[in-house]
Design a protein around this motif. Structure first.
Motif, PDB file in Angstrom:
ATOM      1  N   PHE A  92      50.905   3.436  29.068  1.00 17.73           N
ATOM      2  CA  PHE A  92      50.434   4.350  30.104  1.00 17.73           C
ATOM      3  C   PHE A  92      50.582   3.638  31.440  1.00 17.73           C
ATOM      4  N   PRO A  93      50.983   4.356  32.483  1.00  9.64           N
ATOM      5  CA  PRO A  93      51.172   3.704  33.786  1.00  9.64           C
ATOM      6  C   PRO A  93      49.914   2.973  34.260  1.00  9.64           C
ATOM      7  N   LEU A 112      39.496   4.596  27.075  1.00 15.17           N
ATOM      8  CA  LEU A 112      38.955   3.255  27.276  1.00 15.17           C
ATOM      9  C   LEU A 112      39.989   2.405  27.989  1.00 15.17           C
ATOM     10  N   PRO A 113      39.536   1.465  28.793  1.00 16.95           N
ATOM     11  CA  PRO A 113      40.507   0.535  29.376  1.00 16.95           C
ATOM     12  C   PRO A 113      41.078  -0.339  28.262  1.00 16.95           C
ATOM     13  N   PRO A 114      42.184  -1.000  28.519  1.00 18.67           N
ATOM     14  CA  PRO A 114      42.732  -1.888  27.491  1.00 18.67           C
ATOM     15  C   PRO A 114      41.802  -3.074  27.252  1.00 18.67           C
ATOM     16  N   ASP A 115      41.965  -3.708  26.099  1.00 20.36           N
ATOM     17  CA  ASP A 115      41.242  -4.949  25.853  1.00 20.36           C
ATOM     18  C   ASP A 115      41.628  -5.932  26.948  1.00 20.36           C
ATOM     19  N   ARG A 116      40.752  -6.858  27.234  1.00 16.68           N
ATOM     20  CA  ARG A 116      40.960  -7.813  28.330  1.00 16.68           C
ATOM     21  C   ARG A 116      42.330  -8.499  28.261  1.00 16.68           C
ATOM     22  N   VAL A 117      42.769  -8.873  27.070  1.00 18.25           N
ATOM     23  CA  VAL A 117      44.056  -9.564  26.939  1.00 18.25           C
ATOM     24  C   VAL A 117      45.246  -8.655  27.238  1.00 18.25           C
ATOM     25  N   GLU A 163      45.165  -6.213  29.732  1.00 19.15           N
ATOM     26  CA  GLU A 163      45.031  -5.609  31.060  1.00 19.15           C
ATOM     27  C   GLU A 163      46.289  -5.721  31.909  1.00 19.15           C
ATOM     28  N   ARG A 164      47.100  -6.737  31.687  1.00 20.69           N
ATOM     29  CA  ARG A 164      48.296  -6.916  32.506  1.00 20.69           C
ATOM     30  C   ARG A 164      49.411  -5.942  32.126  1.00 20.69           C
ATOM     31  N   TYR A 165      49.266  -5.293  30.981  1.00 19.45           N
ATOM     32  CA  TYR A 165      50.301  -4.371  30.505  1.00 19.45           C
ATOM     33  C   TYR A 165      50.014  -2.938  30.948  1.00 19.45           C
ATOM     34  N   HIS A 166      51.017  -2.105  30.829  1.00 17.18           N
ATOM     35  CA  HIS A 166      50.874  -0.662  31.051  1.00 17.18           C
ATOM     36  C   HIS A 166      50.246  -0.104  29.773  1.00 17.18           C
ATOM     37  N   TRP A 167      48.915  -0.059  29.731  1.00 17.15           N
ATOM     38  CA  TRP A 167      48.236   0.212  28.475  1.00 17.15           C
ATOM     39  C   TRP A 167      46.869   0.819  28.723  1.00 17.15           C
ATOM     40  N   VAL A 168      46.448   1.712  27.857  1.00 17.13           N
ATOM     41  CA  VAL A 168      45.107   2.299  27.855  1.00 17.13           C
ATOM     42  C   VAL A 168      44.797   2.656  26.404  1.00 17.13           C
ATOM     43  N   GLN A 169      43.559   3.037  26.112  1.00 16.11           N
ATOM     44  CA  GLN A 169      43.169   3.368  24.750  1.00 16.11           C
ATOM     45  C   GLN A 169      42.455   4.715  24.705  1.00 16.11           C
ATOM     46  N   VAL A 170      42.529   5.349  23.541  1.00 11.77           N
ATOM     47  CA  VAL A 170      41.852   6.629  23.343  1.00 11.77           C
ATOM     48  C   VAL A 170      41.134   6.602  21.993  1.00 11.77           C
ATOM     49  N   ARG A 171      39.956   7.210  21.958  1.00 10.35           N
ATOM     50  CA  ARG A 171      39.218   7.363  20.701  1.00 10.35           C
ATOM     51  C   ARG A 171      39.836   8.539  19.950  1.00 10.35           C
ATOM     52  N   LEU A 172      40.319   8.298  18.734  1.00  8.46           N
ATOM     53  CA  LEU A 172      40.971   9.366  17.975  1.00  8.46           C
ATOM     54  C   LEU A 172      40.027  10.524  17.679  1.00  8.46           C
ATOM     55  N   ALA A 173      38.751  10.244  17.495  1.00  6.22           N
ATOM     56  CA  ALA A 173      37.781  11.303  17.204  1.00  6.22           C
ATOM     57  C   ALA A 173      37.581  12.253  18.379  1.00  6.22           C
ATOM     58  N   ALA A 174      38.023  11.845  19.562  1.00  3.97           N
ATOM     59  CA  ALA A 174      37.780  12.636  20.770  1.00  3.97           C
ATOM     60  C   ALA A 174      38.945  13.543  21.160  1.00  3.97           C
ATOM     61  N   ILE A 175      40.044  13.500  20.401  1.00  2.00           N
ATOM     62  CA  ILE A 175      41.203  14.314  20.765  1.00  2.00           C
ATOM     63  C   ILE A 175      41.651  15.181  19.598  1.00  2.00           C
ATOM     64  N   ASP A 176      42.441  16.221  19.937  1.00  2.00           N
ATOM     65  CA  ASP A 176      43.009  17.080  18.907  1.00  2.00           C
ATOM     66  C   ASP A 176      44.507  16.785  18.780  1.00  2.00           C
ATOM     67  N   ARG A 202      49.835  14.562  20.417  1.00  2.00           N
ATOM     68  CA  ARG A 202      51.288  14.697  20.556  1.00  2.00           C
ATOM     69  C   ARG A 202      51.717  14.367  21.991  1.00  2.00           C
ATOM     70  N   GLU A 203      51.003  14.872  22.961  1.00  2.00           N
ATOM     71  CA  GLU A 203      51.327  14.587  24.363  1.00  2.00           C
ATOM     72  C   GLU A 203      51.222  13.090  24.660  1.00  2.00           C
ATOM     73  N   ILE A 204      50.162  12.462  24.188  1.00  2.00           N
ATOM     74  CA  ILE A 204      49.963  11.024  24.405  1.00  2.00           C
ATOM     75  C   ILE A 204      51.100  10.232  23.781  1.00  2.00           C
ATOM     76  N   VAL A 205      51.420  10.522  22.531  1.00  2.00           N
ATOM     77  CA  VAL A 205      52.457   9.774  21.810  1.00  2.00           C
ATOM     78  C   VAL A 205      53.819   9.955  22.470  1.00  2.00           C
ATOM     79  N   VAL A 206      54.178  11.184  22.780  1.00  2.00           N
ATOM     80  CA  VAL A 206      55.500  11.445  23.374  1.00  2.00           C
ATOM     81  C   VAL A 206      55.616  10.802  24.752  1.00  2.00           C
ATOM     82  N   GLU A 207      54.577  10.898  25.564  1.00  2.00           N
ATOM     83  CA  GLU A 207      54.649  10.297  26.899  1.00  2.00           C
ATOM     84  C   GLU A 207      54.697   8.769  26.826  1.00  2.00           C
TER      85      GLU A 207
END
Length: 119
Positions: free
Chosen positions: A49-50, A66-71, A73-86, A91-96
């Motif tokens: 993710f940008p 969620l923000p990425p784990d501390r290690v 943070e320097r990457y283009h990265w973010v996290q999502v709780r699977l229980a919170a999405i449909d 599909r949008e997250i994975v494709v993007e």
């Protein structure tokens, strides 16, 4: 709630994607570049993710993202709780995330986008 099976089905359908098990974590990558990584307990999905948009995404929906784990943070990265999405949101997250790591022509060809060439 989406599951690892949903993630796997969507990611494996994308060109050049490989699945790998790295330190007990399922990861999806194109070449050496990882664009998806599941937590060990398979409840959180990290994804490409940008970096410049990350803080706004997490601030807008902190119960979901969620923000990425501390290690990471320097990457283009973010996290999502699977229980919170449909599944459509997954599909949008994975494709993007995948689009960030493949050549533009590969993404365009797979997604059926018209190539805009100047002649």
């Amino acid at each position: 709630m989406v599951t690892v099976a949903h993630v796997r089905r969507i990611a494996r359908a994308l060109p050049r994607t490989e699945e790998a098990l790295v330190r007990d974590r399922i990861k999806f990558r194109v070449g050496r570049i990882v664009y998806l990584a599941l937590s060990r307990d398979e409840t959180v999905l990290g994804f490409a993710f940008p970096k410049e948009e990350r803080d706004a995404l997490v601030a807008a929906e902190p119960a979901k993202f969620l923000p990425p784990d501390r290690v990471d943070e320097r990457y283009h990265w973010v996290q999502v709780r699977l229980a919170a999405i449909d599944e459509p949101e997954l599909r949008e997250i994975v494709v993007e995330a995948w689009r960030m790591v493949v050549p533009k022509r590969v993404a365009a060809a797979h997604l059926g986008e018209a190539s805009r060439s100047t002649s």
